[in-house]
Design an enzyme around this catalytic site. Structure first.
Site, PDB file in Angstrom:
ATOM      1  N   SER A  49       0.822  -1.208   0.000  1.00 39.90           N
ATOM      2  CA  SER A  49       0.000   0.000   0.000  1.00 39.90           C
ATOM      3  C   SER A  49       0.857   1.259   0.000  1.00 39.90           C
ATOM      4  O   SER A  49       0.586   2.209  -0.751  1.00 39.90           O
ATOM      5  CB  SER A  49      -0.920  -0.004   1.227  1.00 39.90           C
ATOM      6  N   THR A  50       1.906   1.288   0.823  1.00 37.19           N
ATOM      7  CA  THR A  50       2.795   2.444   0.861  1.00 37.19           C
ATOM      8  C   THR A  50       3.566   2.574  -0.438  1.00 37.19           C
ATOM      9  O   THR A  50       4.000   3.669  -0.806  1.00 37.19           O
ATOM     10  CB  THR A  50       3.759   2.331   2.056  1.00 37.19           C
ATOM     11  N   LYS A 168      -0.580 -10.183   7.741  1.00 35.85           N
ATOM     12  CA  LYS A 168      -0.261  -8.831   8.173  1.00 35.85           C
ATOM     13  C   LYS A 168      -1.573  -8.137   8.506  1.00 35.85           C
ATOM     14  O   LYS A 168      -2.470  -8.047   7.658  1.00 35.85           O
ATOM     15  CB  LYS A 168       0.469  -8.055   7.079  1.00 35.85           C
ATOM     16  N   SER A 170      -3.271  -4.721   9.311  1.00 32.93           N
ATOM     17  CA  SER A 170      -3.201  -3.262   9.299  1.00 32.93           C
ATOM     18  C   SER A 170      -4.546  -2.647   9.663  1.00 32.93           C
ATOM     19  O   SER A 170      -4.899  -1.565   9.186  1.00 32.93           O
ATOM     20  CB  SER A 170      -2.757  -2.771   7.915  1.00 32.93           C
ATOM     21  N   GLY A 192       0.743  -4.106  11.241  1.00 31.72           N
ATOM     22  CA  GLY A 192       0.990  -3.163  10.168  1.00 31.72           C
ATOM     23  C   GLY A 192       0.962  -1.714  10.582  1.00 31.72           C
ATOM     24  O   GLY A 192       0.950  -0.834   9.722  1.00 31.72           O
TER      25      GLY A 192
END
Length: 294
Positions: A49-50, A168, A170, A192
């Site tokens: 995503s980043t 993960k 988030s 996350g």
């Protein structure tokens, strides 16, 4: 890395773009990776995503993984984000990432038709990807962007698949994380959110994939090391420094904020890809003050 359990601190690295052409800037990627590895990170995630994954072409994802593999040694983790809106595309991305050198793939759920999904359809999606993926699969819960929160019961349904090895989370919620940890004790479970890093470690996290590590890698690695060494007072102090950076830069400003913070600490952040908007000068100045600790 075959046979090892995923653990430690990984940065979901940003994707550098040439400011003139908008194309991938792979030389800058390699330079950033050199810094991250020197600062003690256990690995990186490419095309998460980043990393602006939804804005990347499939061929670009493969090039990013290949360039990262050249810089990331075999004793550090290289994970590739390969979730997609169709099972077909997630399969293709996962195969290509494995061929380019990824150790594992991180697979978000398809979110566009989120309202139409059921536990059965999501389980079928993950099983199909895992059946076809040449490398192990991590489930990725990121409801902020997918508008689809994965329940712990889904992880229990997937726990018997030999190629699904972790998750993960988030969600930004420690109770959700705790439910995940209880649901799949045999999996690697990573948090996350850097704001929750110490809390998650205390609840059994194997580590974290945290965007704050893109501009504060050493701080994140030191927190993890302090926790592992039983130095709780030091870990708490480090978490207190890390929390505001995560909330104000990652949480409030997303990839653009992360890239600006990287620029402020001498890494290459650079521009985001349209239609994401660049930050104004006021936000950039505020980020620079935050990372300096002013």
């Amino acid at each position: 890395m075959t046979g090892r359990r995923l653990a430690g601190i990984l940065a979901p690295i940003t994707t550098p773009f040439d400011p003139r052409t908008g194309e991938l800037a792979l030389g800058e990627l390699r330079r950033n990776l050199g810094r991250y590895l020197a600062d003690g990170l256990d690995g990186v995630v490419v095309a998460g995503s980043t990393g602006e994954a939804p804005l990347l072409d499939p061929a670009e994802v493969g090039r990013l993984v290949g360039a990262a593999r050249e810089a990331v040694p075999d004793d550090r983790w290289l994970v590739a984000g390969t979730g997609a809106e169709s099972t077909r595309q997630a399969l293709a991305l996962s195969r290509a990432a494995a061929e380019a050198g990824a150790d594992l793939v991180l697979v978000r759920p398809p979110g566009y038709y989120a309202a139409g999904h059921s536990p059965e359809s999501l389980a079928d999606y993950y099983r199909a990807v895992a059946d076809a993926s040449p490398v192990p699969v991590l489930v990725y819960n990121i409801p902020k962007y997918t508008h689809l929160a994965l329940p712990a019961a889904l992880l229990e349904r997937l726990a018997g698949h030999p190629r699904i090895v972790g998750v993960k989370d988030s969600s930004g919620d420690l109770d959700t994380f705790t439910a995940y940890r209880s649901a799949v004790p045999e999996w690697a479970v990573l948090v996350g959110s850097a704001s929750l890093l110490l809390g998650a470690l205390e609840r059994g996290a194997d580590g974290g994939v945290v965007a704050a590590a893109c501009f504060a890698a050493r701080l994140c690695a030191e927190l993890y090391a302090a926790f592992r060494a039983g130095e709780r007072e030091r870990a708490v102090a480090l978490q207190q420094r890390l929390g505001p950076l995560d909330r104000e830069i990652v949480g409030r400003l997303g990839p653009a904020g992360v890239k600006a913070a990287m620029d402020a600490v001498g890494l290459h952040g650079g521009p985001v890809r349209p239609p994401l908007a660049p930050l104004d000068d006021r936000d950039r100045e505020r980020i620079a003050r935050l990372v300096r600790g002013d």
